[in-house]
Design a protein around this motif. Structure first.
Motif, PDB file in Angstrom:
ATOM      1  N   ASN A   1      23.378 -16.574 -61.629  1.00 41.32           N
ATOM      2  CA  ASN A   1      23.427 -15.636 -62.759  1.00 41.32           C
ATOM      3  C   ASN A   1      22.188 -14.757 -62.857  1.00 41.32           C
ATOM      4  O   ASN A   1      22.157 -13.808 -63.641  1.00 41.32           O
ATOM      5  CB  ASN A   1      23.605 -16.399 -64.077  1.00 41.32           C
TER       6      ASN A   1
ATOM      7  N   ASP B   1      25.014 -10.075 -65.985  1.00 42.14           N
ATOM      8  CA  ASP B   1      25.843  -9.334 -66.950  1.00 42.14           C
ATOM      9  C   ASP B   1      24.993  -8.440 -67.847  1.00 42.14           C
ATOM     10  O   ASP B   1      25.426  -7.349 -68.235  1.00 42.14           O
ATOM     11  CB  ASP B   1      26.658 -10.301 -67.809  1.00 42.14           C
TER      12      ASP B   1
ATOM     13  N   ASP C   1      21.330 -11.868 -73.056  1.00 40.73           N
ATOM     14  CA  ASP C   1      22.552 -11.148 -72.694  1.00 40.73           C
ATOM     15  C   ASP C   1      22.385  -9.634 -72.573  1.00 40.73           C
ATOM     16  O   ASP C   1      23.348  -8.939 -72.228  1.00 40.73           O
ATOM     17  CB  ASP C   1      23.666 -11.476 -73.689  1.00 40.73           C
TER      18      ASP C   1
END
Length: 195
Positions: free
Chosen positions: A60, A91, A189
């Motif tokens: 990630n 992301d 995030d």
């Protein structure tokens, strides 16, 4: 490997107990405890990678690892620290306008990339519990100084730690307290931006 070392220490202690009197037995117990502690410390040091090692080992963070390498910060973030890294996930980088990441990875953008990345790093180790305690002790907002030189305001929203950057943008901690030998990582995030 830790088990083998522990068993070896225990076997050595058993032999010492059999051969020694009470005073020697007490001394052997002390030696066993000291040896076990030393072995545990060595094993823990060997098994907990530094911040860069943790990021490399987590798919990630592949965009972050590429950016850190391109900016030449891998050695710095592998140093003694301690550091707290608010690490954008892949992301988070994908939320940036199209072409931004590719542009930042160009050699001509190294200074800008370094500024953005070091804006995500705080000197010192701030685990989630300490961050939440600091937020609550400071009327709901705790301001931290980044390695880049700017500040980030930390607050709580529905029990989650929120970051507010210099431009008013926000990010949420989505995974806290990822341990590293030289600090701690909190996954976020959204990429936060300095002025």
């Amino acid at each position: 490997m830790k088990t083998i070392k522990t068993l070896s220490v225990l076997a050595l202690t058993a032999v010492l107990f059999t051969a020694c009197g009470e005073k020697k037995k007490e001394k052997a117990e002390e030696v066993m405890e000291e040896t076990a502690e030393a072995v545990t410390e060595v094993v823990e040091e060997q098994t907990t990678p530094n911040i860069v090692g943790v990021a490399v080992g987590n798919e990630n963070f592949s965009t972050l690892v590429t950016a850190v390498t391109t900016a030449g910060l891998a050695e710095t973030l592998s140093g003694d620290g301690p550091f707290t890294v608010f690490a954008p996930t892949n992301d988070a980088f994908a939320k940036l306008p199209e072409g931004t990441v590719a542009s930042l990875l160009e050699p001509a953008s190294k200074d800008a990339l370094t500024g953005i990345l070091t804006y995500h790093v705080v000197a010192g180790k701030y685990e989630a519990a300490a961050v939440i305690e600091a937020i609550n002790a400071n009327n709901g907002t705790f301001t931290v100084s980044t390695v880049q030189g700017g500040t980030i305001d930390l607050s709580l929203n529905d029990g989650k730690v929120m970051l507010t950057d210099a431009k008013g943008g926000t990010s949420t901690v989505i995974m806290a307290d990822v341990a590293a030998s030289n600090g701690v990582i909190h996954a976020i995030d959204t990429v936060v931006m300095p002025e």
